[in-house]
Design an enzyme around this catalytic site. Structure first.
Site, mmCIF file in Angstrom:
data_model
loop_
_atom_site.group_PDB
_atom_site.id
_atom_site.type_symbol
_atom_site.label_atom_id
_atom_site.label_comp_id
_atom_site.label_asym_id
_atom_site.label_seq_id
_atom_site.Cartn_x
_atom_site.Cartn_y
_atom_site.Cartn_z
ATOM 1 N N CYS A 155 0.862 -1.189 0.000
ATOM 2 C CA CYS A 155 0.000 0.000 0.000
ATOM 3 C C CYS A 155 0.896 1.235 0.000
ATOM 4 O O CYS A 155 2.081 1.144 0.313
ATOM 5 C CB CYS A 155 -0.911 0.004 1.219
ATOM 6 N N CYS B 197 -4.041 6.075 0.005
ATOM 7 C CA CYS B 197 -3.491 4.786 -0.417
ATOM 8 C C CYS B 197 -3.061 4.763 -1.883
ATOM 9 O O CYS B 197 -2.672 3.721 -2.404
ATOM 10 C CB CYS B 197 -4.490 3.674 -0.130
ATOM 11 N N LYS C 244 -12.305 -5.056 2.228
ATOM 12 C CA LYS C 244 -11.711 -4.156 3.229
ATOM 13 C C LYS C 244 -12.610 -2.933 3.377
ATOM 14 O O LYS C 244 -12.826 -2.188 2.422
ATOM 15 C CB LYS C 244 -10.310 -3.739 2.802
ATOM 16 N N ARG D 197 -3.405 3.532 12.437
ATOM 17 C CA ARG D 197 -2.992 4.757 11.746
ATOM 18 C C ARG D 197 -2.095 5.599 12.621
ATOM 19 O O ARG D 197 -1.194 6.286 12.118
ATOM 20 C CB ARG D 197 -4.219 5.531 11.266
ATOM 21 N N ARG E 269 -11.163 7.587 3.550
ATOM 22 C CA ARG E 269 -10.891 6.540 2.565
ATOM 23 C C ARG E 269 -12.171 5.979 1.935
ATOM 24 O O ARG E 269 -12.156 4.904 1.353
ATOM 25 C CB ARG E 269 -10.118 5.398 3.222
ATOM 26 N N GLU F 292 -16.527 -7.628 -4.612
ATOM 27 C CA GLU F 292 -15.089 -7.316 -4.563
ATOM 28 C C GLU F 292 -14.267 -8.608 -4.460
ATOM 29 O O GLU F 292 -13.270 -8.773 -5.148
ATOM 30 C CB GLU F 292 -14.768 -6.449 -3.338
ATOM 31 N N LYS G 125 -11.658 -7.803 6.220
ATOM 32 C CA LYS G 125 -11.060 -6.901 7.201
ATOM 33 C C LYS G 125 -11.951 -5.691 7.429
ATOM 34 O O LYS G 125 -12.384 -5.099 6.451
ATOM 35 C CB LYS G 125 -9.702 -6.444 6.662
ATOM 36 N N TYR H 50 -2.847 -9.180 16.261
ATOM 37 C CA TYR H 50 -1.820 -8.683 17.183
ATOM 38 C C TYR H 50 -1.750 -9.547 18.441
ATOM 39 O O TYR H 50 -0.820 -9.428 19.222
ATOM 40 C CB TYR H 50 -2.094 -7.215 17.538
HETATM 41 C C1 PBG Z 1 -3.024 0.220 4.859
HETATM 42 C C2 PBG Z 1 -3.578 -0.616 5.957
HETATM 43 C C3 PBG Z 1 -4.385 -0.247 7.053
HETATM 44 C C4 PBG Z 1 -4.498 -1.376 7.852
HETATM 45 C C5 PBG Z 1 -3.810 -2.404 7.214
HETATM 46 N N1 PBG Z 1 -3.262 -1.918 6.039
HETATM 47 C C6 PBG Z 1 -4.949 1.056 7.452
HETATM 48 C C7 PBG Z 1 -5.950 1.727 6.622
HETATM 49 O O1 PBG Z 1 -6.486 1.201 5.650
HETATM 50 O O2 PBG Z 1 -6.204 2.897 6.955
HETATM 51 C C8 PBG Z 1 -5.220 -1.448 9.163
HETATM 52 C C9 PBG Z 1 -4.793 -2.547 10.073
HETATM 53 C C10 PBG Z 1 -5.238 -2.425 11.475
HETATM 54 O O3 PBG Z 1 -6.053 -1.565 11.855
HETATM 55 O O4 PBG Z 1 -4.758 -3.245 12.271
HETATM 56 N N2 PBG Z 1 -3.915 0.638 3.898
#
Ligand code: PBG
Length: 330
Positions: free
Chosen positions: A120, A130, A199, A209, A221, A237, A252, A317
Protein backbone atom coordinates in the site's frame (compact mmCIF):
# COMPACT_ATOMS: atom_id res chain seq x y z
CA UNK A 1 -36.12 -36.32 16.70
CA UNK A 2 -36.67 -33.87 19.48
CA UNK A 3 -36.47 -34.00 23.25
CA UNK A 4 -36.32 -36.34 25.10
CA UNK A 5 -34.83 -38.62 22.40
CA UNK A 6 -32.43 -35.85 21.51
CA UNK A 7 -30.42 -34.33 24.32
CA UNK A 8 -27.79 -31.84 23.14
CA UNK A 9 -26.08 -31.91 26.52
CA UNK A 10 -24.99 -35.58 26.04
CA UNK A 11 -21.91 -34.53 24.06
CA UNK A 12 -21.04 -31.71 26.42
CA UNK A 13 -20.78 -33.75 29.60
CA UNK A 14 -16.99 -33.95 30.05
CA UNK A 15 -13.87 -32.17 28.79
CA UNK A 16 -12.91 -35.28 26.81
CA UNK A 17 -16.25 -35.47 25.07
CA UNK A 18 -16.16 -31.78 24.32
CA UNK A 19 -12.67 -32.18 22.90
CA UNK A 20 -13.80 -35.07 20.72
CA UNK A 21 -16.62 -33.13 19.09
CA UNK A 22 -14.90 -29.73 18.84
CA UNK A 23 -15.41 -28.39 15.33
CA UNK A 24 -12.62 -25.83 15.09
CA UNK A 25 -9.13 -25.91 16.53
CA UNK A 26 -7.01 -22.91 17.37
CA UNK A 27 -3.50 -23.53 16.04
CA UNK A 28 -0.44 -21.30 16.13
CA UNK A 29 0.48 -22.05 12.53
CA UNK A 30 -2.78 -20.49 11.33
CA UNK A 31 -1.98 -17.17 13.02
CA UNK A 32 -0.05 -14.31 11.47
CA UNK A 33 1.59 -11.56 13.53
CA UNK A 34 1.68 -8.02 12.07
CA UNK A 35 4.95 -6.11 12.63
CA UNK A 36 5.63 -2.38 12.30
CA UNK A 37 9.16 -1.71 11.11
CA UNK A 38 10.32 1.86 11.39
CA UNK A 39 13.27 3.50 9.74
CA UNK A 40 13.43 5.92 12.66
CA UNK A 41 13.11 3.58 15.64
CA UNK A 42 16.32 2.72 17.45
CA UNK A 43 14.57 1.05 20.40
CA UNK A 44 11.02 -0.42 20.46
CA UNK A 45 8.54 2.49 20.46
CA UNK A 46 5.33 1.57 22.31
CA UNK A 47 2.02 2.37 20.58
CA UNK A 48 -0.33 3.94 23.12
CA UNK A 49 -3.59 2.30 22.02
CA UNK A 50 -1.96 -1.09 21.38
CA UNK A 51 -0.33 -2.24 24.63
CA UNK A 52 2.34 -4.83 23.87
CA UNK A 53 2.83 -3.69 20.26
CA UNK A 54 5.76 -1.48 19.25
CA UNK A 55 7.29 0.22 16.27
CA UNK A 56 10.47 -1.75 15.71
CA UNK A 57 13.95 -1.16 14.40
CA UNK A 58 15.30 -3.57 11.83
CA UNK A 59 17.16 -5.53 14.51
CA UNK A 60 14.13 -5.74 16.78
CA UNK A 61 11.94 -6.85 13.87
CA UNK A 62 14.31 -9.74 13.27
CA UNK A 63 14.16 -10.61 16.96
CA UNK A 64 10.33 -10.59 16.83
CA UNK A 65 10.40 -12.77 13.73
CA UNK A 66 12.63 -15.29 15.48
CA UNK A 67 10.22 -15.32 18.39
CA UNK A 68 7.26 -15.77 16.05
CA UNK A 69 8.99 -18.72 14.42
CA UNK A 70 9.91 -20.25 17.79
CA UNK A 71 6.26 -20.01 18.84
CA UNK A 72 5.22 -21.82 15.66
CA UNK A 73 3.28 -18.92 14.18
CA UNK A 74 2.25 -19.15 10.54
CA UNK A 75 4.03 -15.98 9.57
CA UNK A 76 4.57 -12.28 10.02
CA UNK A 77 3.04 -9.43 8.07
CA UNK A 78 5.24 -6.37 7.57
CA UNK A 79 4.23 -2.71 7.60
CA UNK A 80 6.84 -0.03 6.99
CA UNK A 81 7.25 3.41 8.49
CA UNK A 82 9.68 5.29 6.26
CA UNK A 83 12.00 8.11 7.29
CA UNK A 84 10.59 10.35 4.61
CA UNK A 85 7.36 10.58 2.64
CA UNK A 86 6.57 12.14 -0.71
CA UNK A 87 3.60 12.74 -3.02
CA UNK A 88 3.91 9.40 -4.83
CA UNK A 89 4.95 7.25 -1.90
CA UNK A 90 8.21 6.28 -3.58
CA UNK A 91 9.53 4.82 -0.32
CA UNK A 92 7.16 1.92 -0.91
CA UNK A 93 9.23 0.47 -3.75
CA UNK A 94 12.67 1.68 -2.63
CA UNK A 95 15.15 -1.18 -2.93
CA UNK A 96 16.65 0.02 0.36
CA UNK A 97 13.26 0.77 1.91
CA UNK A 98 12.59 -0.32 5.44
CA UNK A 99 10.26 -3.20 4.49
CA UNK A 100 12.64 -4.41 1.79
CA UNK A 101 15.53 -4.40 4.29
CA UNK A 102 13.40 -6.12 6.92
CA UNK A 103 12.31 -8.80 4.45
CA UNK A 104 15.91 -9.52 3.56
CA UNK A 105 17.03 -9.66 7.19
CA UNK A 106 14.08 -11.78 8.35
CA UNK A 107 14.35 -14.29 5.52
CA UNK A 108 18.05 -14.64 6.24
CA UNK A 109 17.54 -15.13 9.98
CA UNK A 110 14.45 -17.38 9.86
CA UNK A 111 14.02 -18.67 6.29
CA UNK A 112 11.22 -21.06 7.27
CA UNK A 113 8.96 -18.26 8.58
CA UNK A 114 6.46 -16.93 6.02
CA UNK A 115 6.98 -13.21 5.45
CA UNK A 116 3.98 -11.36 4.06
CA UNK A 117 4.40 -7.79 2.78
CA UNK A 118 1.50 -5.38 2.97
CA UNK A 119 1.36 -3.52 -0.36
CA UNK A 120 0.00 0.00 0.00
CA UNK A 121 1.14 3.59 -0.39
CA UNK A 122 -0.55 5.25 2.62
CA UNK A 123 2.44 4.90 4.95
CA UNK A 124 4.68 6.44 2.28
CA UNK A 125 2.62 9.31 0.87
CA UNK A 126 2.79 12.70 2.55
CA UNK A 127 -1.01 13.04 2.17
CA UNK A 128 -1.64 9.61 3.73
CA UNK A 129 -3.93 8.28 0.99
CA UNK A 130 -3.49 4.79 -0.42
CA UNK A 131 -2.73 5.98 -3.95
CA UNK A 132 -1.48 8.98 -5.93
CA UNK A 133 -3.66 12.05 -6.17
CA UNK A 134 -5.23 13.63 -9.21
CA UNK A 135 -4.69 17.22 -8.11
CA UNK A 136 -6.63 18.67 -11.05
CA UNK A 137 -9.76 17.66 -9.18
CA UNK A 138 -10.96 19.76 -6.25
CA UNK A 139 -10.71 18.37 -3.66
CA UNK A 140 -7.97 16.10 -5.07
CA UNK A 141 -9.02 12.50 -5.61
CA UNK A 142 -7.11 9.26 -5.57
CA UNK A 143 -6.24 8.35 -9.16
CA UNK A 144 -7.06 4.66 -9.52
CA UNK A 145 -5.29 3.80 -12.77
CA UNK A 146 -2.15 5.86 -12.09
CA UNK A 147 -1.81 4.06 -8.74
CA UNK A 148 -1.85 0.54 -10.23
CA UNK A 149 1.62 0.78 -11.72
CA UNK A 150 3.07 2.00 -8.41
CA UNK A 151 1.44 -0.82 -6.47
CA UNK A 152 2.74 -3.37 -8.98
CA UNK A 153 6.23 -1.89 -8.68
CA UNK A 154 5.98 -2.10 -4.89
CA UNK A 155 4.85 -5.73 -4.95
CA UNK A 156 7.72 -6.70 -7.26
CA UNK A 157 10.23 -4.94 -5.02
CA UNK A 158 8.83 -6.88 -2.04
CA UNK A 159 9.08 -10.17 -3.93
CA UNK A 160 12.63 -9.33 -4.95
CA UNK A 161 13.51 -8.55 -1.33
CA UNK A 162 12.26 -11.97 -0.25
CA UNK A 163 8.52 -11.67 0.48
CA UNK A 164 6.81 -15.07 0.40
CA UNK A 165 3.40 -13.45 -0.14
CA UNK A 166 2.33 -9.95 -1.19
CA UNK A 167 -0.86 -8.47 0.23
CA UNK A 168 -2.34 -5.41 -1.49
CA UNK A 169 -4.45 -3.39 0.98
CA UNK A 170 -5.14 -0.27 -1.09
CA UNK A 171 -8.57 -1.15 -2.54
CA UNK A 172 -7.88 0.26 -6.02
CA UNK A 173 -9.86 -1.42 -8.79
CA UNK A 174 -7.79 -3.81 -10.89
CA UNK A 175 -4.79 -3.95 -8.59
CA UNK A 176 -4.72 -7.71 -8.20
CA UNK A 177 -4.55 -8.18 -11.98
CA UNK A 178 -1.93 -5.45 -12.36
CA UNK A 179 0.23 -6.92 -9.60
CA UNK A 180 -0.12 -10.48 -10.95
CA UNK A 181 0.94 -9.37 -14.44
CA UNK A 182 3.98 -7.47 -13.17
CA UNK A 183 5.06 -10.26 -10.81
CA UNK A 184 4.83 -12.75 -13.66
CA UNK A 185 6.74 -10.47 -16.04
CA UNK A 186 9.53 -9.98 -13.50
CA UNK A 187 10.08 -13.66 -12.74
CA UNK A 188 7.86 -14.01 -9.67
CA UNK A 189 5.14 -16.21 -11.09
CA UNK A 190 5.26 -18.30 -7.92
CA UNK A 191 4.68 -15.44 -5.49
CA UNK A 192 1.11 -15.68 -4.14
CA UNK A 193 -1.20 -12.68 -3.73
CA UNK A 194 -3.27 -12.33 -0.58
CA UNK A 195 -5.83 -9.72 -1.58
CA UNK A 196 -7.42 -7.49 1.02
CA UNK A 197 -10.67 -8.04 -0.88
CA UNK A 198 -13.42 -7.05 1.49
CA UNK A 199 -11.71 -4.16 3.23
CA UNK A 200 -14.10 -1.75 4.84
CA UNK A 201 -13.73 1.97 5.60
CA UNK A 202 -13.61 1.20 9.29
CA UNK A 203 -13.24 3.14 12.52
CA UNK A 204 -11.41 0.09 13.89
CA UNK A 205 -8.18 1.10 12.07
CA UNK A 206 -7.60 4.11 14.35
CA UNK A 207 -4.75 2.70 16.46
CA UNK A 208 -3.00 1.35 13.35
CA UNK A 209 -2.99 4.76 11.75
CA UNK A 210 -1.37 6.25 14.83
CA UNK A 211 1.17 3.46 14.80
CA UNK A 212 1.95 3.76 11.09
CA UNK A 213 1.45 7.51 10.90
CA UNK A 214 -0.86 6.93 7.94
CA UNK A 215 -4.01 8.95 8.61
CA UNK A 216 -5.20 10.77 5.52
CA UNK A 217 -4.24 14.46 5.72
CA UNK A 218 -7.61 15.42 4.23
CA UNK A 219 -10.88 13.61 3.59
CA UNK A 220 -11.21 9.90 4.33
CA UNK A 221 -10.89 6.54 2.57
CA UNK A 222 -14.54 6.09 1.70
CA UNK A 223 -14.02 6.59 -2.04
CA UNK A 224 -11.97 3.40 -2.16
CA UNK A 225 -12.69 1.28 0.93
CA UNK A 226 -16.07 -0.44 1.31
CA UNK A 227 -19.10 1.02 3.07
CA UNK A 228 -19.62 -1.03 6.28
CA UNK A 229 -23.32 -1.23 5.39
CA UNK A 230 -22.67 -3.23 2.22
CA UNK A 231 -22.36 -6.99 2.20
CA UNK A 232 -23.27 -7.80 -1.40
CA UNK A 233 -20.80 -5.26 -2.67
CA UNK A 234 -18.08 -6.80 -0.49
CA UNK A 235 -18.78 -10.20 -1.99
CA UNK A 236 -18.51 -8.72 -5.50
CA UNK A 237 -15.09 -7.32 -4.56
CA UNK A 238 -13.96 -10.72 -3.34
CA UNK A 239 -15.16 -12.50 -6.47
CA UNK A 240 -13.47 -9.93 -8.72
CA UNK A 241 -10.17 -10.35 -6.87
CA UNK A 242 -10.48 -14.10 -7.32
CA UNK A 243 -11.08 -13.57 -11.04
CA UNK A 244 -8.04 -11.31 -11.29
CA UNK A 245 -5.85 -14.06 -9.89
CA UNK A 246 -5.79 -13.62 -6.12
CA UNK A 247 -4.58 -16.79 -4.39
CA UNK A 248 -6.12 -15.86 -1.05
CA UNK A 249 -8.86 -13.46 -0.03
CA UNK A 250 -9.05 -11.36 3.10
CA UNK A 251 -11.94 -9.93 5.06
CA UNK A 252 -11.06 -6.90 7.20
CA UNK A 253 -11.93 -5.97 9.93
CA UNK A 254 -12.93 -9.32 11.37
CA UNK A 255 -15.22 -9.08 14.38
CA UNK A 256 -18.11 -7.13 12.92
CA UNK A 257 -17.76 -8.90 9.56
CA UNK A 258 -18.27 -12.59 10.32
CA UNK A 259 -21.16 -12.62 7.86
CA UNK A 260 -18.71 -11.82 5.08
CA UNK A 261 -16.14 -14.37 6.14
CA UNK A 262 -18.95 -16.94 5.92
CA UNK A 263 -20.25 -15.57 2.63
CA UNK A 264 -16.83 -15.59 0.95
CA UNK A 265 -16.29 -19.13 2.32
CA UNK A 266 -19.53 -20.27 0.66
CA UNK A 267 -18.96 -18.50 -2.64
CA UNK A 268 -15.31 -19.37 -3.36
CA UNK A 269 -12.83 -22.20 -2.92
CA UNK A 270 -9.94 -19.89 -2.07
CA UNK A 271 -8.02 -19.67 1.18
CA UNK A 272 -9.54 -16.99 3.39
CA UNK A 273 -7.78 -14.73 5.86
CA UNK A 274 -9.50 -12.58 8.48
CA UNK A 275 -7.70 -9.51 9.83
CA UNK A 276 -8.40 -8.99 13.54
CA UNK A 277 -7.43 -5.30 13.34
CA UNK A 278 -5.84 -2.76 15.67
CA UNK A 279 -9.07 -1.35 17.11
CA UNK A 280 -10.35 -4.84 17.90
CA UNK A 281 -7.11 -5.52 19.74
CA UNK A 282 -7.31 -2.17 21.57
CA UNK A 283 -10.86 -2.91 22.82
CA UNK A 284 -9.85 -6.23 24.34
CA UNK A 285 -6.65 -4.83 25.86
CA UNK A 286 -8.45 -1.86 27.39
CA UNK A 287 -11.20 -3.97 28.92
CA UNK A 288 -8.69 -6.54 30.18
CA UNK A 289 -6.55 -3.81 31.77
CA UNK A 290 -9.59 -2.75 33.77
CA UNK A 291 -10.28 -6.30 34.81
CA UNK A 292 -13.54 -6.19 32.88
CA UNK A 293 -12.73 -9.12 30.61
CA UNK A 294 -10.61 -12.24 30.99
CA UNK A 295 -8.08 -11.53 28.26
CA UNK A 296 -7.02 -15.09 27.52
CA UNK A 297 -10.55 -16.47 27.34
CA UNK A 298 -11.76 -13.51 25.27
CA UNK A 299 -8.94 -13.71 22.76
CA UNK A 300 -9.28 -17.48 22.32
CA UNK A 301 -13.02 -17.07 21.80
CA UNK A 302 -12.51 -14.31 19.23
CA UNK A 303 -9.86 -16.20 17.26
CA UNK A 304 -11.89 -19.44 17.29
CA UNK A 305 -14.98 -17.61 16.14
CA UNK A 306 -13.14 -16.36 13.07
CA UNK A 307 -12.12 -19.90 12.16
CA UNK A 308 -15.68 -21.05 12.78
CA UNK A 309 -16.96 -18.33 10.44
CA UNK A 310 -14.71 -19.75 7.72
CA UNK A 311 -11.27 -18.11 7.98
CA UNK A 312 -8.31 -20.41 7.33
CA UNK A 313 -5.79 -17.79 8.47
CA UNK A 314 -6.20 -15.17 11.18
CA UNK A 315 -3.97 -12.10 11.25
CA UNK A 316 -3.89 -10.78 14.79
CA UNK A 317 -1.82 -8.68 17.18
CA UNK A 318 -2.74 -11.32 19.79
CA UNK A 319 -0.89 -14.01 17.80
CA UNK A 320 2.12 -14.36 20.09
CA UNK A 321 0.03 -14.47 23.26
CA UNK A 322 -2.32 -17.00 21.72
CA UNK A 323 0.55 -19.23 20.63
CA UNK A 324 1.98 -19.07 24.13
CA UNK A 325 -1.33 -20.02 25.70
CA UNK A 326 -1.75 -22.89 23.23
CA UNK A 327 1.67 -24.25 24.07
CA UNK A 328 0.79 -24.21 27.77
CA UNK A 329 -2.36 -26.28 27.36
CA UNK A 330 -1.01 -28.99 25.06
C1 PBG B 1 -3.02 0.22 4.86
C2 PBG B 1 -3.58 -0.62 5.96
C3 PBG B 1 -4.38 -0.25 7.05
C4 PBG B 1 -4.50 -1.38 7.85
C5 PBG B 1 -3.81 -2.40 7.21
N1 PBG B 1 -3.26 -1.92 6.04
C6 PBG B 1 -4.95 1.06 7.45
C7 PBG B 1 -5.95 1.73 6.62
O1 PBG B 1 -6.49 1.20 5.65
O2 PBG B 1 -6.20 2.90 6.95
C8 PBG B 1 -5.22 -1.45 9.16
C9 PBG B 1 -4.79 -2.55 10.07
C10 PBG B 1 -5.24 -2.42 11.47
O3 PBG B 1 -6.05 -1.56 11.86
O4 PBG B 1 -4.76 -3.25 12.27
N2 PBG B 1 -3.91 0.64 3.90
Amino acid sequence: MAFPATRMRRLRATPSLRGLVRETELRAHRLVLPLFVSERASAPEPIAAMPGVCRLSLGDAVREAREAAALGLGGVMLFGIPGEKDAEGSGAWDREGIVQLALGAIKQAVPELIAIADVCLCEYTEHGHCGVLDTSASPPRVDNDATLELLARTAVSHARAGADIVAPSDMMDGRVGAIRAELDAEGFADTPILAYSAKFASAFYGPFRDAADSSPAFGDRRSYQLDPSNGREALREALLDAQEGADMLMVKPALAYGDLIAAVRRETRLTIAAYNVSGEYAMVKAAAAHGWLDERATVCEILSSLHRAGADIVISYHAKDAAQWLSQTT
